[in-house]
Design an enzyme around this catalytic site. Structure first.
Site, mmCIF file in Angstrom:
data_model
loop_
_atom_site.group_PDB
_atom_site.id
_atom_site.type_symbol
_atom_site.label_atom_id
_atom_site.label_comp_id
_atom_site.label_asym_id
_atom_site.label_seq_id
_atom_site.Cartn_x
_atom_site.Cartn_y
_atom_site.Cartn_z
ATOM 1 C CG ASP A 145 -2.101 -0.922 1.300
ATOM 2 O OD1 ASP A 145 -2.259 -1.300 0.030
ATOM 3 O OD2 ASP A 145 -2.625 -1.168 2.036
ATOM 4 C CD GLU A 162 5.448 2.291 9.572
ATOM 5 O OE1 GLU A 162 5.196 3.280 9.391
ATOM 6 O OE2 GLU A 162 4.674 1.292 9.779
ATOM 7 C CD GLU A 178 15.009 0.726 8.098
ATOM 8 O OE1 GLU A 178 14.566 0.006 8.854
ATOM 9 O OE2 GLU A 178 16.152 0.960 7.967
ATOM 10 C CB SER A 198 11.226 13.167 5.208
ATOM 11 O OG SER A 198 10.415 13.836 4.188
ATOM 12 C CB ALA A 221 16.249 6.909 12.434
ATOM 13 N N GLY A 244 17.596 26.270 3.523
ATOM 14 C CA GLY A 244 18.153 27.235 4.019
ATOM 15 C C GLY A 244 18.737 27.001 5.462
#
Length: 298
Positions: A145, A162, A178, A198, A221, A244
Site C-alpha cells: 500500500d 514504514e 525505511e 524524509s 532515522a 536554508g
C-alpha cells in the site's frame, strides 16, 4: 522516443471515465475480470496507446502507460514528461471487486451482496498500488500500500513496512528504504533511507528543485533533506537539513545548506554542545554500508 503498447482499460459505464489501464509487459491482449464488471458498474476493453516520452501526456491512458514504464524500470524518474498527469487521472476507489468511482462504492456493495466476497477498499486515490500492475524484479516490499504506481524500484531494493515511495521517484540500485522517497527524488546504489526519514520532493510546497541522494549515503532515522546528497554522505538521526539551514563547513565558514547540495563525502550533524548544524568530512565506512544479504532478493 516513441513507445506503443496494448493495454486493458476499465471505465465507468455511466460516465465513461477511465478508471485504470493495465499494460502487460508482454504487450499481449490479456483481459481482466472483476465483480464490478460482472454486475455492470464498469466495463473492460482493449486500448492501444502510442506516446512520445518528451511530450506531455494527453489522456489517462497515456498517463497510465508512463507510470507503467517507470515501475517497469524502462525509464528513470525525471526522464519522462508527466506534466499535467494529476488532471488526467480520475480519483478512484480501489476495491477488491475492481476499481470504481468513490460515489459507486455503496452501489457496488449492494450489487455484490449475494457473492461470496467481502468487499475491501484499499484506498481512494488517483494512483493505485504499484504491485497490482507491475511486479519489479529482485525487490522486496513490506507493505504494498505504501508504494504508488509509477515508483521506480531497482533490483536489490528493500522497502520496509514504514517505507514509502511516490510516483516518478525511487531507487537506482540496491537500497534500503525505511523512510519516505518523495515525488521526483532518486536514491543511488547502496544508500539507506532510515526509519521515519524524509526526502523533500517537487510536490512539497510547490518547489521545483529536484533533490537526489548519491551512492553509499545514509539519511538517519527521523532525519530529512531538502537538498541533494552526493556520494558517501551521512545525515545524522533526527536532523532535517533544508536548503536554508545554516551549516558550518569543514573550513569554519557558515553557509546555507543549498551551497553544499550534491557534494560528496559530507556528514551533517548538530553539535550537541552549541546546537550548530555542521558539515564535516565523512568516513562512510564507519556506518558499515548496507548489509549485502538483505538485498539479495531472488
Amino acid at each position: 522516443m516513441t513507445i506503443k503498447r496494448v493495454g486493458h482499460k476499465y471505465s465507468d459505464i455511466e460516465t465513461g471515465k477511465t478508471l485504470d489501464v493495465w499494460f502487460p509487459r508482454s504487450n499481449k491482449q490479456i483481459a481482466r475480470n472483476c465483480l464490478a464488471s460482472k454486475v455492470g458498474l464498469i466495463k473492460g476493453e482493449f486500448v492501444e496507446v502510442s506516446l512520445e516520452i518528451d511530450e506531455a501526456p494527453k489522456s489517462a491512458e497515456d498517463a497510465y502507460l508512463r507510470l507503467h514504464l517507470l515501475s517497469e524500470c524502462a525509464v528513470q524518474p525525471n526522464t519522462i514528461n508527466l506534466e499535467g498527469v494529476f488532471g488526467l487521472l480520475t480519483n478512484v476507489a480501489w476495491t477488491s471487486a475492481g476499481p470504481v468511482l468513490p460515489s459507486k462504492v455503496e452501489e457496488l456493495r449492494e450489487l455484490i451482496a449475494n457473492e461470496d466476497h467481502y468487499l475491501n477498499v484499499t484506498s481512494i486515490d488517483k494512483f493505485p498500488r504499484m504491485t497490482d500492475y507491475v511486479i519489479p524484479e529482485g525487490v522486496r516490499i513490506g507493505d504494498a500500500d505504501r508504494v504508488r504506481m509509477g515508483a521506480h524500484l531497482a533490483s536489490g531494493t528493500t522497502v520496509m513496512h514504514e517505507g514509502f515511495v511516490n510516483f516518478n521517484a525511487g531507487t537506482l540500485g540496491s537500497s534500503m528504504v525505511e523512510g519516505r522517497i518523495s515525488q521526483g527524488v532518486i536514491v543511488g546504489d547502496g544508500s539507506d533511507i532510515g526509519g521515519g526519514a524524509s526526502t523533500m520532493g517537487t510536490l512539497s510546497g510547490g518547489g521545483k528543485t529536484i533533490n537526489s541522494i548519491g551512492q553509499n549515503s545514509m539519511v538517519g532515522a527521523n532525519a530529512g533533506i531538502g537538498i541533494s546528497l552526493g556520494d558517501d554522505c551521512i545525515v545524522e538521526a533526527g536532523l532535517y537539513v533544508t536548503a536554508g539551514t545554516k551549516v558550518k563547513t569543514p573550513d569554519g565558514e557558515v553557509v546555507s545548506a543549498r551551497q553544499l547540495s550534491g557534494l560528496n563525502g559530507l556528514l551533517f550533524r548538530r553539535n550537541s554542545q552549541n546546537g550548530m548544524v555542521e558539515a564535516i568530512v565523512a568516513d562512510s565506512s564507519k556506518w558499515g554500508g548496507l548489509n549485502a544479504s538483505l538485498h539479495s532478493n531472488d
